[in-house]
Every structure is written in structure tokens, then in C-alpha cells.
Write a protein that holds these residues in place. Sequence first.
Motif, mmCIF file in Angstrom:
data_model
loop_
_atom_site.group_PDB
_atom_site.id
_atom_site.type_symbol
_atom_site.label_atom_id
_atom_site.label_comp_id
_atom_site.label_asym_id
_atom_site.label_seq_id
_atom_site.Cartn_x
_atom_site.Cartn_y
_atom_site.Cartn_z
ATOM 1 N N THR A 11 -12.205 44.438 45.013
ATOM 2 C CA THR A 11 -11.428 43.524 45.582
ATOM 3 C C THR A 11 -12.179 41.960 45.492
ATOM 4 O OG1 THR A 11 -11.994 43.694 47.754
ATOM 5 C CG2 THR A 11 -9.971 44.700 47.059
ATOM 6 N N ASN A 12 -13.270 42.223 45.139
ATOM 7 C CA ASN A 12 -14.325 40.978 45.065
ATOM 8 C C ASN A 12 -14.012 40.217 43.581
ATOM 9 O OD1 ASN A 12 -16.424 39.142 44.562
ATOM 10 N ND2 ASN A 12 -17.623 40.232 45.947
ATOM 11 N N VAL A 13 -13.962 38.817 43.648
ATOM 12 C CA VAL A 13 -13.622 38.198 42.285
ATOM 13 C C VAL A 13 -14.605 38.475 41.327
ATOM 14 C CG1 VAL A 13 -14.564 35.950 43.177
ATOM 15 C CG2 VAL A 13 -12.856 35.701 41.472
ATOM 16 N N TRP A 14 -15.844 38.942 41.852
ATOM 17 C CA TRP A 14 -16.870 39.029 40.779
ATOM 18 C C TRP A 14 -16.684 40.231 39.929
ATOM 19 C CZ3 TRP A 14 -20.003 35.140 39.807
ATOM 20 C CH2 TRP A 14 -20.218 34.165 40.637
ATOM 21 N N TRP A 15 -15.888 41.203 40.479
ATOM 22 C CA TRP A 15 -15.644 42.461 39.438
ATOM 23 C C TRP A 15 -14.624 41.770 38.646
ATOM 24 C CZ3 TRP A 15 -18.156 46.649 39.001
ATOM 25 C CH2 TRP A 15 -18.573 47.304 39.942
ATOM 26 N N ALA A 16 -13.683 40.964 38.752
ATOM 27 C CA ALA A 16 -12.941 40.422 37.772
ATOM 28 C C ALA A 16 -13.526 39.730 36.735
ATOM 29 C CB ALA A 16 -11.938 39.558 38.545
ATOM 30 N N ILE A 17 -14.723 39.311 37.092
ATOM 31 C CA ILE A 17 -15.349 38.648 35.915
ATOM 32 C C ILE A 17 -16.448 39.652 35.185
ATOM 33 C CG2 ILE A 17 -17.290 37.029 35.432
ATOM 34 C CD1 ILE A 17 -16.136 35.466 37.920
ATOM 35 N N PHE A 18 -16.974 40.498 35.895
ATOM 36 C CA PHE A 18 -18.097 41.289 35.219
ATOM 37 C C PHE A 18 -17.491 42.520 34.609
ATOM 38 C CE2 PHE A 18 -21.193 39.458 38.201
ATOM 39 C CZ PHE A 18 -21.885 38.635 37.345
ATOM 40 N N ALA A 19 -16.277 43.094 35.180
ATOM 41 C CA ALA A 19 -15.817 44.267 34.429
ATOM 42 C C ALA A 19 -15.249 43.832 33.144
ATOM 43 C CB ALA A 19 -14.630 44.909 35.294
ATOM 44 N N PRO A 20 -14.392 43.085 32.787
ATOM 45 C CA PRO A 20 -14.246 42.505 31.674
ATOM 46 C C PRO A 20 -15.433 41.974 30.481
ATOM 47 C CG PRO A 20 -12.980 41.094 32.753
ATOM 48 C CD PRO A 20 -13.642 42.248 33.571
ATOM 49 N N MET A 21 -16.369 41.265 31.358
ATOM 50 C CA MET A 21 -17.508 40.825 30.408
ATOM 51 C C MET A 21 -18.214 41.924 30.086
ATOM 52 S SD MET A 21 -17.778 37.738 30.151
ATOM 53 C CE MET A 21 -19.480 37.537 29.743
ATOM 54 N N ILE A 22 -18.542 43.071 30.882
ATOM 55 C CA ILE A 22 -19.201 44.425 30.346
ATOM 56 C C ILE A 22 -18.513 44.978 29.070
ATOM 57 C CG2 ILE A 22 -19.907 46.624 30.945
ATOM 58 C CD1 ILE A 22 -20.602 45.404 33.624
ATOM 59 N N LEU A 23 -16.943 45.195 29.168
ATOM 60 C CA LEU A 23 -16.568 45.619 28.321
ATOM 61 C C LEU A 23 -16.396 44.915 26.743
ATOM 62 C CD1 LEU A 23 -13.247 46.906 30.000
ATOM 63 C CD2 LEU A 23 -15.130 48.306 29.077
ATOM 64 N N ILE A 24 -16.297 43.495 26.932
ATOM 65 C CA ILE A 24 -16.242 42.800 25.806
ATOM 66 C C ILE A 24 -17.670 42.925 25.068
ATOM 67 C CG2 ILE A 24 -16.564 40.121 25.216
ATOM 68 C CD1 ILE A 24 -14.254 39.610 27.379
ATOM 69 N N VAL A 25 -18.962 42.885 25.626
ATOM 70 C CA VAL A 25 -20.031 42.751 25.287
ATOM 71 C C VAL A 25 -20.155 44.098 24.450
ATOM 72 C CG1 VAL A 25 -22.579 43.056 25.708
ATOM 73 C CG2 VAL A 25 -21.235 41.322 26.687
ATOM 74 N N ILE A 26 -19.815 45.244 24.878
ATOM 75 C CA ILE A 26 -19.850 46.432 24.448
ATOM 76 C C ILE A 26 -19.102 46.607 23.191
ATOM 77 C CG2 ILE A 26 -19.471 48.777 24.650
ATOM 78 C CD1 ILE A 26 -20.193 48.542 27.694
ATOM 79 N N ASP A 27 -17.865 45.948 23.185
ATOM 80 C CA ASP A 27 -17.166 45.919 22.094
ATOM 81 C C ASP A 27 -17.692 45.070 21.129
ATOM 82 O OD1 ASP A 27 -14.632 46.331 20.792
ATOM 83 O OD2 ASP A 27 -14.060 44.386 21.340
ATOM 84 N N ILE A 28 -18.278 43.921 21.364
ATOM 85 C CA ILE A 28 -18.999 43.231 20.288
ATOM 86 C C ILE A 28 -19.874 44.180 19.759
ATOM 87 C CG2 ILE A 28 -20.492 41.054 19.979
ATOM 88 C CD1 ILE A 28 -18.803 39.699 22.213
ATOM 89 N N LEU A 29 -20.896 44.448 20.523
ATOM 90 C CA LEU A 29 -22.071 45.440 19.906
ATOM 91 C C LEU A 29 -21.543 46.600 19.029
ATOM 92 C CD1 LEU A 29 -24.264 45.526 23.211
ATOM 93 C CD2 LEU A 29 -24.705 44.245 21.192
ATOM 94 N N THR A 30 -20.510 47.217 19.578
ATOM 95 C CA THR A 30 -19.848 48.364 18.699
ATOM 96 C C THR A 30 -19.595 47.565 17.205
ATOM 97 O OG1 THR A 30 -18.028 48.494 19.938
ATOM 98 C CG2 THR A 30 -19.686 50.108 20.374
ATOM 99 N N GLY A 31 -18.767 46.519 17.295
ATOM 100 C CA GLY A 31 -18.344 45.932 16.016
ATOM 101 C C GLY A 31 -19.469 45.658 15.076
ATOM 102 N N ILE A 32 -20.569 45.245 15.875
ATOM 103 C CA ILE A 32 -21.744 44.821 14.796
ATOM 104 C C ILE A 32 -21.974 45.960 14.359
ATOM 105 C CG2 ILE A 32 -24.228 43.992 15.023
ATOM 106 C CD1 ILE A 32 -23.112 41.706 17.230
ATOM 107 N N VAL A 33 -22.318 47.168 15.049
ATOM 108 C CA VAL A 33 -22.904 48.377 14.528
ATOM 109 C C VAL A 33 -22.087 48.836 13.322
ATOM 110 C CG1 VAL A 33 -23.356 50.769 15.226
ATOM 111 C CG2 VAL A 33 -24.049 48.810 16.596
ATOM 112 N N ILE A 34 -20.639 48.784 13.440
ATOM 113 C CA ILE A 34 -19.886 49.218 12.414
ATOM 114 C C ILE A 34 -19.952 48.397 11.199
ATOM 115 C CG2 ILE A 34 -17.193 49.488 11.870
ATOM 116 C CD1 ILE A 34 -16.803 49.830 14.840
ATOM 117 N N ALA A 35 -20.218 47.052 11.356
ATOM 118 C CA ALA A 35 -20.119 46.235 10.167
ATOM 119 C C ALA A 35 -21.638 46.710 9.542
ATOM 120 C CB ALA A 35 -20.084 44.792 10.493
ATOM 121 N N TRP A 36 -22.644 46.649 10.408
ATOM 122 C CA TRP A 36 -23.902 47.102 9.650
ATOM 123 C C TRP A 36 -23.872 48.341 9.193
ATOM 124 C CZ3 TRP A 36 -27.550 50.692 11.497
ATOM 125 C CH2 TRP A 36 -28.937 50.772 10.970
ATOM 126 N N LYS A 37 -23.297 49.392 9.726
ATOM 127 C CA LYS A 37 -23.153 50.788 9.014
ATOM 128 C C LYS A 37 -22.093 50.702 7.697
ATOM 129 C CE LYS A 37 -20.686 55.200 9.869
ATOM 130 N NZ LYS A 37 -19.862 55.922 10.491
#
Length: 117
Positions: A11-37
Motif C-alpha cells: 500500500t506504500n507509494v514506493w511500491w508503485a514506483i519500484f515494482a514497475p521500475m524493477i520490471l522495466i529494468v529487467i525487460d530492458i536488460l533481456t531485450g539487450i541480451v536478445i539483440a546481442w545474441k
Amino acid sequence: MEEIIQNIHFTNVWWAIFAPMILIVIDILTGIVIAWKNENFKSGVMRAGLSKKFGELVYILVGILTKFALGTELILYFTVGYICLMEISSLAENCDKLGVRIPEKVKEKLNNNKEDK
């Protein structure tokens, strides 16, 4: 373990920031790995993807502002939930492209069967 789970409150507003941020960073990293692969790393494609991620962060910011301005959390949590759902489905697509097996019923619902542009 149950005590830890019971003490986590999203219920804390920080979860509303960090949860999507973590998913966004992981998505970016996996996209970079796919492009590199695939030896298909293009800065223009990365800029387009990052601009979409920036737009998602703007939506989160608008949700936070409406929470404080209007006193309602509905817009914030709807926006955060939608972005998290998009990122999780994108991560599933990326993992499929990296060779991680996913159930066929899930794969049918993802966009992997379409040609990448």
C-alpha cells in the motif's frame, strides 16, 4: 516465511514506483541480451524502446500526482497494475526468445508468433 509475507504491504507509494521500475529494468536488460545474441543490436530500436519505457514512467508519475492532488489511489494502482502486466508479458516474450520454455497456452497469447519489425 509466513511472517515475512504477512508483513509485506503493497500500500506504500514506493511500491508503485519500484515494482514497475524493477520490471522495466529487467525487460530492458533481456531485450539487450536478445539483440546481442541475435547480433542485431541497433541504437535506433533501443532509443524507440527506451522512449516507450519513459512514457510508462510518465504514466506512473501522473498516477502519483493524482493520488496526492485528488486523494484517490485508484488511478495510480490501475496504472501501475497495467504497466506491471505489460512488463511481465514482455518478459515472458523475451524469455521465450532466449530459449526458456513456456507453456504453449501462454505462448499463444503472446506476440511472439508475429514477425518482428
